[in-house]
Design an enzyme around this catalytic site. Structure first.
Site, PDB file in Angstrom:
ATOM      1  N   SER A 105     -26.911  -4.312   2.089  1.00 13.78           N
ATOM      2  CA  SER A 105     -25.750  -3.422   1.965  1.00 13.78           C
ATOM      3  C   SER A 105     -24.923  -3.565   3.234  1.00 13.78           C
ATOM      4  O   SER A 105     -25.424  -4.063   4.252  1.00 13.78           O
ATOM      5  CB  SER A 105     -26.206  -1.967   1.841  1.00 13.78           C
ATOM      6  OG  SER A 105     -25.101  -1.093   1.874  1.00 13.78           O
ATOM      7  N   TYR A 123     -30.941   6.079   3.772  1.00 11.92           N
ATOM      8  CA  TYR A 123     -30.437   4.834   3.185  1.00 11.92           C
ATOM      9  C   TYR A 123     -30.247   3.772   4.273  1.00 11.92           C
ATOM     10  O   TYR A 123     -30.675   2.625   4.120  1.00 11.92           O
ATOM     11  CB  TYR A 123     -29.118   5.129   2.470  1.00 11.92           C
ATOM     12  CG  TYR A 123     -28.561   3.985   1.655  1.00 11.92           C
ATOM     13  CD1 TYR A 123     -29.118   3.646   0.423  1.00 11.92           C
ATOM     14  CD2 TYR A 123     -27.462   3.255   2.099  1.00 11.92           C
ATOM     15  CE1 TYR A 123     -28.598   2.612  -0.337  1.00 11.92           C
ATOM     16  CE2 TYR A 123     -26.929   2.220   1.342  1.00 11.92           C
ATOM     17  CZ  TYR A 123     -27.492   1.899   0.121  1.00 11.92           C
ATOM     18  OH  TYR A 123     -26.970   0.870  -0.630  1.00 11.92           O
TER      19      TYR A 123
HETATM   20  N1  LIG Z   1     -22.771  -0.329  -5.474  1.00 12.65           N
HETATM   21  C1  LIG Z   1     -22.555  -0.673  -4.231  1.00 12.65           C
HETATM   22  O1  LIG Z   1     -21.421  -0.657  -3.755  1.00 12.65           O
HETATM   23  C2  LIG Z   1     -23.668  -1.134  -3.349  1.00 12.65           C
HETATM   24  C3  LIG Z   1     -23.363  -1.464  -2.042  1.00 12.65           C
HETATM   25  C4  LIG Z   1     -24.370  -1.918  -1.207  1.00 12.65           C
HETATM   26  C5  LIG Z   1     -25.650  -2.078  -1.689  1.00 12.65           C
HETATM   27  N2  LIG Z   1     -25.941  -1.742  -2.971  1.00 12.65           N
HETATM   28  C6  LIG Z   1     -27.319  -1.910  -3.418  1.00 12.65           C
HETATM   29  O2  LIG Z   1     -27.355  -2.499  -4.681  1.00 12.65           O
HETATM   30  C7  LIG Z   1     -28.550  -2.106  -5.362  1.00 12.65           C
HETATM   31  C8  LIG Z   1     -28.184  -1.629  -6.765  1.00 12.65           C
HETATM   32  O3  LIG Z   1     -27.260  -0.593  -6.643  1.00 12.65           O
HETATM   33  P1  LIG Z   1     -26.253  -0.200  -7.809  1.00 12.65           P
HETATM   34  O4  LIG Z   1     -24.976   0.184  -7.153  1.00 12.65           O
HETATM   35  O5  LIG Z   1     -26.261  -1.225  -8.881  1.00 12.65           O
HETATM   36  O6  LIG Z   1     -26.961   1.170  -8.292  1.00 12.65           O
HETATM   37  P2  LIG Z   1     -27.181   1.816  -9.746  1.00 12.65           P
HETATM   38  O7  LIG Z   1     -26.020   1.524 -10.620  1.00 12.65           O
HETATM   39  O8  LIG Z   1     -27.563   3.213  -9.460  1.00 12.65           O
HETATM   40  O9  LIG Z   1     -28.445   1.028 -10.288  1.00 12.65           O
HETATM   41  C9  LIG Z   1     -29.669   1.128  -9.610  1.00 12.65           C
HETATM   42  C10 LIG Z   1     -30.711   0.331 -10.370  1.00 12.65           C
HETATM   43  O10 LIG Z   1     -31.958   0.448  -9.665  1.00 12.65           O
HETATM   44  C11 LIG Z   1     -32.932   0.892 -10.571  1.00 12.65           C
HETATM   45  N3  LIG Z   1     -33.945   1.710  -9.906  1.00 12.65           N
HETATM   46  C12 LIG Z   1     -33.756   2.817  -9.137  1.00 12.65           C
HETATM   47  N4  LIG Z   1     -34.936   3.312  -8.753  1.00 12.65           N
HETATM   48  C13 LIG Z   1     -35.889   2.517  -9.299  1.00 12.65           C
HETATM   49  C14 LIG Z   1     -37.310   2.509  -9.277  1.00 12.65           C
HETATM   50  N5  LIG Z   1     -37.995   3.440  -8.616  1.00 12.65           N
HETATM   51  N6  LIG Z   1     -37.953   1.539  -9.948  1.00 12.65           N
HETATM   52  C15 LIG Z   1     -37.282   0.593 -10.631  1.00 12.65           C
HETATM   53  N7  LIG Z   1     -35.947   0.535 -10.678  1.00 12.65           N
HETATM   54  C16 LIG Z   1     -35.260   1.488 -10.018  1.00 12.65           C
HETATM   55  C17 LIG Z   1     -32.194   1.688 -11.632  1.00 12.65           C
HETATM   56  O11 LIG Z   1     -32.919   1.658 -12.848  1.00 12.65           O
HETATM   57  P3  LIG Z   1     -33.772   2.885 -13.473  1.00 12.65           P
HETATM   58  O12 LIG Z   1     -33.086   4.149 -13.079  1.00 12.65           O
HETATM   59  O13 LIG Z   1     -33.755   2.578 -14.935  1.00 12.65           O
HETATM   60  O14 LIG Z   1     -35.126   2.735 -12.865  1.00 12.65           O
HETATM   61  C18 LIG Z   1     -30.923   0.867 -11.764  1.00 12.65           C
HETATM   62  O15 LIG Z   1     -31.136  -0.212 -12.648  1.00 12.65           O
HETATM   63  C19 LIG Z   1     -29.211  -1.055  -4.472  1.00 12.65           C
HETATM   64  O16 LIG Z   1     -30.230  -1.650  -3.714  1.00 12.65           O
HETATM   65  C20 LIG Z   1     -28.067  -0.609  -3.580  1.00 12.65           C
HETATM   66  O17 LIG Z   1     -28.538  -0.128  -2.353  1.00 12.65           O
HETATM   67  C21 LIG Z   1     -24.974  -1.262  -3.813  1.00 12.65           C
END
Ligand SMILES: NC(=O)c1ccc[n+]([C@@H]2O[C@H](COP(=O)([O-])OP(=O)(O)OC[C@H]3O[C@@H](n4cnc5c(N)ncnc54)[C@H](OP(=O)(O)O)[C@@H]3O)[C@@H](O)[C@H]2O)c1
Length: 245
Positions: A137, A150
């Site tokens: 991130s 985080y």
């Molecule tokens: N969006 C951004 O701008 C951004 C920026 C920097 C980094 N990131 C990183 O990108 C990654 C994904 O983020 P996102 O924005 O796509 O978030 P999201 O839309 O909330 O999706 C999160 C995903 O992680 C899964 N998850 C959460 N807890 C889990 C667990 N205990 N076991 C298995 N799966 C789990 C969720 O599935 P279930 O709920 O079905 O388990 C979902 O598929 C994260 O690591 C986040 O830190 C995102």
């Protein structure tokens, strides 16, 4: 089939977009997340998709999911180590230990467990090797206000990436990290909703489409194992990150 990838957090957001990108590219895709119904939606109509409901923080569950992937597809070429949570904003004096521990369990131990299972498989398969792409991130470099849990986990992911890159060299395992800033997902929407609740006049943050992230991960995975994108920062051009203000 060009290859096999396992995507954690494949039920939503970035993971879902990446899973769909690789399915469209003809790969075998193992989809891991807790919500089975959402995984089934991503997998629907694709005979190269395997939905595996699992909590990444559950050691036995993760090992079983990897065993199922290897049993079905025979090998593992890429792990997109992506599942993560963004706990509610608070300064450290207001953070409950349980919230800190849950962030560590999912964002760090979950990534450790998936990387461990992938490394094991990649080290011992023939042909040997593979690629691990960790989702860091911008918070792996600089924090948002009120994000101690985080930020600490994401800085730790950078350490995981570096250590796996070093230890992977001898086994043809490449490990890289993508650091994303503001991709439009449920995680980001929830964050923006909280900003709005605190300040209704807050400006809409600049964002990027998750499809761009999926293309970036796709490109990282197309390299031969002799080449590696060690770190890639992909962010909304106008978001604050570089420099002051
Ligand atoms: N969006 C951004 O701008 C951004 C920026 C920097 C980094 N990131 C990183 O990108 C990654 C994904 O983020 P996102 O924005 O796509 O978030 P999201 O839309 O909330 O999706 C999160 C995903 O992680 C899964 N998850 C959460 N807890 C889990 C667990 N205990 N076991 C298995 N799966 C789990 C969720 O599935 P279930 O709920 O079905 O388990 C979902 O598929 C994260 O690591 C986040 O830190 C995102």
């Amino acid at each position: 089939v060009p290859g096999t990838i396992l995507v954690t957090g494949a039920s939503a957001g970035i993971g879902r977009a990446v899973a769909k990108r690789f399915l469209a590219g003809g790969w075998n895709v193992a989809l891991l997340a807790r919500r089975q119904a959402l995984l089934d939606q991503v997998a629907q109509g694709n005979d190269t998709a395997l939905a595996l409901a699992c909590d990444v923080a559950d050691e036995a569950g993760v090992d079983t999911a990897f065993a199922s992937t290897l049993a079905r597809f025979g090998r593992l070429d890429v792990l997109f180590n992506n599942a993560g949570v963004f706990p509610p904003a608070a300064t450290i004096d207001e953070v409950a230990l349980a919230d800190w521990q849950r962030a560590l369990d999912v964002n760090l131990t979950g990534m450790f467990l998936a990387a461990r299972a992938a490394f094991r498989a990649m080290r011992h398969q023939t042909p040997r090797g593979g690629r691990i792409i960790n989702n860091g991130s911008i918070s792996a470099h600089v924090p948002r206000p009120g994000s101690v849990c985080y930020t600490a986990t994401k800085h730790a992911v950078t350490g995981l990436t570096k250590a796996l890159s070093l230890d992977g060299r001898a086994h043809d395992i490449a490990c890289g990290q993508i650091d994303i800033g503001n991709a439009r997902t449920e995680l980001l929407e929830a964050h923006v909703a909280r900003l709005r609740a605190a300040d209704p006049a807050a400006e809409e943050p600049p964002t990027i489409d998750v499809a761009l992230v999926a293309d970036a991960v796709w490109n990282m995975a197309q390299l031969p194992l002799s080449a590696n994108v060690q770190f890639m920062t992909l962010m909304a051009t106008r978001m604050p990150y570089i420099g002051r203000g």
